[in-house]
Design a protein around this motif. Structure first.
Motif, PDB file in Angstrom:
ATOM      1  N   THR A  48       0.864  -1.187   0.000  1.00  0.00           N
ATOM      2  CA  THR A  48       0.000   0.000   0.000  1.00  0.00           C
ATOM      3  C   THR A  48       0.906   1.243   0.000  1.00  0.00           C
ATOM      4  OG1 THR A  48      -1.598  -1.202   1.366  1.00  0.00           O
ATOM      5  CG2 THR A  48      -1.821   1.202   1.282  1.00  0.00           C
ATOM      6  N   ILE A  52      -1.040   6.703   1.708  1.00  0.00           N
ATOM      7  CA  ILE A  52      -2.304   6.107   2.170  1.00  0.00           C
ATOM      8  C   ILE A  52      -2.134   5.608   3.612  1.00  0.00           C
ATOM      9  CG2 ILE A  52      -3.971   4.249   1.753  1.00  0.00           C
ATOM     10  CD1 ILE A  52      -3.274   4.489  -1.269  1.00  0.00           C
ATOM     11  N   LYS A  83     -14.353  10.290  -7.587  1.00  0.00           N
ATOM     12  CA  LYS A  83     -13.713   9.246  -8.416  1.00  0.00           C
ATOM     13  C   LYS A  83     -14.615   8.845  -9.588  1.00  0.00           C
ATOM     14  CE  LYS A  83     -13.347   4.671  -9.449  1.00  0.00           C
ATOM     15  NZ  LYS A  83     -13.402   4.657 -10.858  1.00  0.00           N
ATOM     16  N   ASN A 238     -16.809  -0.950  -7.246  1.00  0.00           N
ATOM     17  CA  ASN A 238     -15.359  -0.866  -7.362  1.00  0.00           C
ATOM     18  C   ASN A 238     -14.787  -1.020  -5.956  1.00  0.00           C
ATOM     19  OD1 ASN A 238     -12.745  -0.245  -8.475  1.00  0.00           O
ATOM     20  ND2 ASN A 238     -13.786   0.937 -10.074  1.00  0.00           N
ATOM     21  N   VAL A 240     -10.810  -0.521  -3.401  1.00  0.00           N
ATOM     22  CA  VAL A 240      -9.407  -0.094  -3.364  1.00  0.00           C
ATOM     23  C   VAL A 240      -8.436  -1.274  -3.365  1.00  0.00           C
ATOM     24  CG1 VAL A 240      -9.835   2.145  -2.288  1.00  0.00           C
ATOM     25  CG2 VAL A 240      -9.527   0.119  -0.835  1.00  0.00           C
ATOM     26  N   TYR A 244      -5.061  -0.130  -5.461  1.00  0.00           N
ATOM     27  CA  TYR A 244      -4.178   0.550  -4.505  1.00  0.00           C
ATOM     28  C   TYR A 244      -3.436  -0.429  -3.599  1.00  0.00           C
ATOM     29  CZ  TYR A 244      -6.824   4.500  -6.243  1.00  0.00           C
ATOM     30  OH  TYR A 244      -7.397   5.432  -7.068  1.00  0.00           O
ATOM     31  N   THR A 283      -9.025   5.284   2.424  1.00  0.00           N
ATOM     32  CA  THR A 283      -9.643   5.258   1.093  1.00  0.00           C
ATOM     33  C   THR A 283      -9.783   6.678   0.532  1.00  0.00           C
ATOM     34  OG1 THR A 283     -10.758   3.202   1.562  1.00  0.00           O
ATOM     35  CG2 THR A 283     -11.759   4.571  -0.142  1.00  0.00           C
ATOM     36  N   ALA A 286      -6.519   7.409  -0.834  1.00  0.00           N
ATOM     37  CA  ALA A 286      -6.262   6.638  -2.057  1.00  0.00           C
ATOM     38  C   ALA A 286      -6.972   7.276  -3.252  1.00  0.00           C
ATOM     39  CB  ALA A 286      -6.725   5.192  -1.870  1.00  0.00           C
ATOM     40  N   LEU A 287      -8.243   7.616  -3.063  1.00  0.00           N
ATOM     41  CA  LEU A 287      -9.044   8.078  -4.206  1.00  0.00           C
ATOM     42  C   LEU A 287      -8.775   9.533  -4.579  1.00  0.00           C
ATOM     43  CD1 LEU A 287     -12.503   6.372  -3.466  1.00  0.00           C
ATOM     44  CD2 LEU A 287     -10.678   5.583  -4.972  1.00  0.00           C
ATOM     45  N   GLN A 291      -2.340   9.631  -8.488  1.00  0.00           N
ATOM     46  CA  GLN A 291      -2.837   8.430  -9.181  1.00  0.00           C
ATOM     47  C   GLN A 291      -1.806   7.887 -10.179  1.00  0.00           C
ATOM     48  OE1 GLN A 291      -6.101   7.249  -8.357  1.00  0.00           O
ATOM     49  NE2 GLN A 291      -6.016   8.890  -6.839  1.00  0.00           N
TER      50      GLN A 291
END
Ligand SMILES: Cc1ncc(COP(=O)(O)O)c(C=O)c1O
Length: 403
Positions: A48, A52, A83, A238, A240, A244, A283, A286-287, A291
């Motif tokens: 990870t 994050i 997202k 969807n 992670v 990710y 999360t 992450a989002l 990216q």
């Protein structure tokens, strides 16, 4: 509970996940000192990303350690909405978003919230192992649409049309696919969409969990984006885990009709409650964070895919198509069927083949019957190039020794 009849019919109708079972078996053999290469796992070998992890640690210090809203904090729902808009051109309000303890949980909630006995759920083969069992747990009936290596493991509009009945409630649509890696082009999705538009009773569960693991400039599109007329009856799911490298954090999410989302929250409120508060904060990071590493990681997977496809096609009796995405290949072993191992065992099924390569060559892969399409086996290439090279050369050796 020593008497098996004390177990519910519901639980007796399902089986444990075969992919988790093979991973556990490979780990146990390894722990016992055997030289085993595991190609069974469905998770990236990457870690990870640090930003994050840091967001999760900050969340702990900030006291985000309490119950949250059942199906996601406002912050995580806003990150999911952003997202969907940014990557898929889809607008969902907070009331149209559900955040759950993993993508598997999203599917479970959706099926529990909607299926009545007799309701049918169309599942193309080869399928991700959990779909049929979740449908059965929820009291529905899985209806399989068989694909083959000749259609690149993709369902044709004709096959979809033939499977739809007045009882069809869902189509589960997974692209890129686990286990085949096949991904549908926009044109192929539109052709399926044209069939679905004529059957308003059918809802579409779009499992996009491998969206970011795609190769050769393949253009990923999700069904609600390709066929906007279907958006109202599509649940776009969807998570992670795969993109990710966050399999252990357990966050999946979906966008869909507000009534369905509310019903899913009801199921969740009486079972798991909110997904882990810390994972929700992770999360968000992450989002909404950088990216660019997604494409870098996909490029690494692409190199491994090419290595594995090349080496498996050089193995006698195997035929391995080149997938568009995910981190699996799904070779056919039809050319090995009927042959004998050096120990004198006949290879009649794909289970015989994976047992042979595990026991005699120390390579753990998953038999195709577990995914509803034989004679195949699934290789996960989410492992190092070195391990993959060694595993594939062992498979070549195993195939060469069959007579
Ligand atoms: C096709 C597919 N969907 C959903 C999932 C569920 O992912 P998770 O529950 O880890 O978020 C997986 C995991 O293997 C998968 O392969």
């Amino acid at each position: 509970m020593s008497n098996p009849s004390s177990l519910s019919q519901r639980v007796q109708n399902i089986k444990p996940s075969p992919t988790l079972a093979i991973t556990a078996r490979a780990k146990a053999l390894k722990a016992a000192g055997e030289d085993i290469i595991g190609l069974g796992a469905g998770e990236p070998d990457f870690d990870t990303p640090d930003h994050i992890k840091e967001a999760a640690i900050a969340a702990i210090w900030a006291g985000d350690t309490k119950y949250t809203a059942v199906d996601g904090t406002p912050a995580v729902k806003a990150a999911v909405a952003e997202k969907f808009k940014r990557e898929n051109g889809l607008e969902y309000s907070a009331a149209e978003i559900s955040v759950n303890s993993g993508g598997k949980h999203t599917i479970y909630n959706a099926m529990m919230a909607t299926l009545n006995p007799g309701d049918e759920v169309i599942i193309p083969t080869p399928y991700w192992v959990s779909y049929p069992d979740i449908v059965l747990l929820a009291g529905g009936t899985p209806v399989f649409v068989h694909t083959s290596i000749d259609t690149s493991f993709k369902m044709t509009p004709e096959a979809l049309k033939a499977a739809i009945t007045p009882k069809t409630k869902w189509l589960i649509f997974n692209s890129p696919s686990n286990p085949s890696g096949a991904a549908y082009t926009e044109a192929e999705i539109r052709a399926l969409g044209a069939v679905l538009e004529r059957h308003p009773q059918v809802h579409i569960f779009a499992d996009d969990i491998y969206e970011h693991v795609i190769y050769d400039d393949f253009k990923f599109v999700t069904i609600a984006q390709a066929v906007p007329a279907l958006k109202g009856r599509t649940l776009t799911m969807n998570g992670v885990a795969k993109a990710y490298a966050m399999t252990g954090w357990r966050i999946g999410y979906a966008g869909g009709d507000a009534k369905l989302i509310k019903a899913m929250a009801k199921v969740q409120s009486q079972s798991t409650s909110n997904p882990c508060s810390i994972s929700q904060a992770a999360t968000v990071a992450a989002l909404t964070g950088p990216q660019d590493f997604l494409a870098e990681r996909a490029a690494v997977f692409q190199e491994r895919r090419d290595l594995v496809v090349g080496m498996l096609n050089d193995a006698e009796g195997l035929s391995c198509p080149t997938p568009e995405g995910a981190f699996y290949v799904y070779p056919s072993l039809a050319g090995c069927a009927g042959k004998k191992t050096p120990g004198g065992k006949r290879i009649d099924t794909d289970e015989d083949f994976v047992t042979y390569i595990l026991e005699d060559f120390g390579v753990a892969a998953v038999h195709g019957a577990a995914f509803g399409l034989s004679p195949h086996f699934r290789v996960s290439y989410a492992t190092s190039t070195e391990a993959l090279t060694e595993a594939c050369s062992r498979i070549q050796d195993a195939c060469a020794k069959l007579t």
